[in-house]
Scaffold this motif. Sequence first.
Motif, PDB file in Angstrom:
ATOM      1  N   ASN A 196      -1.720  13.104  -0.750  1.00 39.22           N
ATOM      2  CA  ASN A 196      -2.305  11.991  -0.003  1.00 39.22           C
ATOM      3  C   ASN A 196      -2.987  10.988  -0.922  1.00 39.22           C
ATOM      4  O   ASN A 196      -4.011  10.406  -0.565  1.00 39.22           O
ATOM      5  N   ILE A 209      -9.132   3.133   4.943  1.00 40.80           N
ATOM      6  CA  ILE A 209      -7.670   3.140   4.881  1.00 40.80           C
ATOM      7  C   ILE A 209      -7.149   4.392   5.587  1.00 40.80           C
ATOM      8  O   ILE A 209      -7.469   5.513   5.198  1.00 40.80           O
ATOM      9  N   VAL A 258      -3.587   7.542  -2.463  1.00 43.16           N
ATOM     10  CA  VAL A 258      -3.350   6.166  -2.005  1.00 43.16           C
ATOM     11  C   VAL A 258      -3.409   5.222  -3.204  1.00 43.16           C
ATOM     12  O   VAL A 258      -4.329   5.297  -4.020  1.00 43.16           O
ATOM     13  N   ALA A 277     -10.188   6.530  -0.427  1.00 43.58           N
ATOM     14  CA  ALA A 277      -9.447   5.602   0.437  1.00 43.58           C
ATOM     15  C   ALA A 277      -9.896   5.727   1.890  1.00 43.58           C
ATOM     16  O   ALA A 277     -10.091   4.723   2.585  1.00 43.58           O
ATOM     17  N   CYS A 278     -10.060   6.960   2.358  1.00 44.84           N
ATOM     18  CA  CYS A 278     -10.513   7.168   3.734  1.00 44.84           C
ATOM     19  C   CYS A 278     -11.911   6.597   3.932  1.00 44.84           C
ATOM     20  O   CYS A 278     -12.208   6.010   4.980  1.00 44.84           O
ATOM     21  N   HIS A 294      -4.244   6.798   6.324  1.00 49.19           N
ATOM     22  CA  HIS A 294      -2.934   7.153   5.764  1.00 49.19           C
ATOM     23  C   HIS A 294      -2.532   8.525   6.261  1.00 49.19           C
ATOM     24  O   HIS A 294      -3.369   9.351   6.627  1.00 49.19           O
ATOM     25  N   LEU A 317       0.840  -1.190   0.000  1.00 49.51           N
ATOM     26  CA  LEU A 317       0.000   0.000   0.000  1.00 49.51           C
ATOM     27  C   LEU A 317       0.876   1.241   0.000  1.00 49.51           C
ATOM     28  O   LEU A 317       1.634   1.481   0.941  1.00 49.51           O
ATOM     29  N   GLU A 318       0.785   2.013  -1.069  1.00 46.90           N
ATOM     30  CA  GLU A 318       1.488   3.296  -1.158  1.00 46.90           C
ATOM     31  C   GLU A 318       0.545   4.364  -0.618  1.00 46.90           C
ATOM     32  O   GLU A 318      -0.525   4.611  -1.171  1.00 46.90           O
ATOM     33  N   GLN A 319       0.937   5.022   0.468  1.00 45.20           N
ATOM     34  CA  GLN A 319       0.012   5.905   1.170  1.00 45.20           C
ATOM     35  C   GLN A 319       0.279   7.387   0.973  1.00 45.20           C
ATOM     36  O   GLN A 319      -0.511   8.217   1.437  1.00 45.20           O
ATOM     37  N   HIS A 320       1.361   7.735   0.319  1.00 42.29           N
ATOM     38  CA  HIS A 320       1.742   9.145   0.288  1.00 42.29           C
ATOM     39  C   HIS A 320       2.210   9.581  -1.094  1.00 42.29           C
ATOM     40  O   HIS A 320       3.195  10.303  -1.238  1.00 42.29           O
TER      41      HIS A 320
END
Length: 222
Positions: A69, A162, A71, A157-158, A164, A48-51
Amino acid sequence: MSTSLTTCEWKKVFYEKMEVAKPADSWELIIDPNLKPNELGPGWKQYLEQHASGRFHCSWCWHTWQSANVVILFHMHLDRTQRIGSVRMRVFKQLCYECGTARLDESSMLEENIEGLVDNLITSLRDQCYDEDGGQYRIHVASRPDSGPHRSEFCEACQEGIVHWKPGEKLLEEEAAFAEASKLTRAGFGYNLLSFRWCLLWGALCLVIAYLQFFRGRSGFL
């Protein structure tokens, strides 16, 4: 000048880098908008790439905004016998906060950002699928100032649970922790150095006293 990459160019960067990293294996990259976090089949791994840094363009009101941000979810699988691997990828979208439409918009990314993200993906592939030390992950910070605090109500994503973090905040935390550790190290070193000097002084004084007593004893004997 850097240009935004399409899905085809995403694949182009991935295939070129995998040809260098694992030339004996065949890998494919599939865009899957229905990919779910932590829902893995047998033998599949997740990264998971979060940034990631991306730019969004509203297809309804034409408003554009920058986000640090973004994701990106990857599911990876390697068939070691056939030497065939597959990566399924999903870039999470964001809602436009200007017009309030319920239409989710995709992000576009600059070439140097995509290449760095693919490098992180390959690092995870080597670690999880090949049991190798893939090296260090690259931390991506938006090249342009972010528009402000992350608004989770507009983030796909939120909304799917998820959690992040914002890279700027994370980097500040890491820098603060490093500075505090360095400060404690320097303080400990200074204390140890002072104690060592006092030990030397007391040791020299004891030697002088012992020498004087020995000399006085020999004078009395003679």
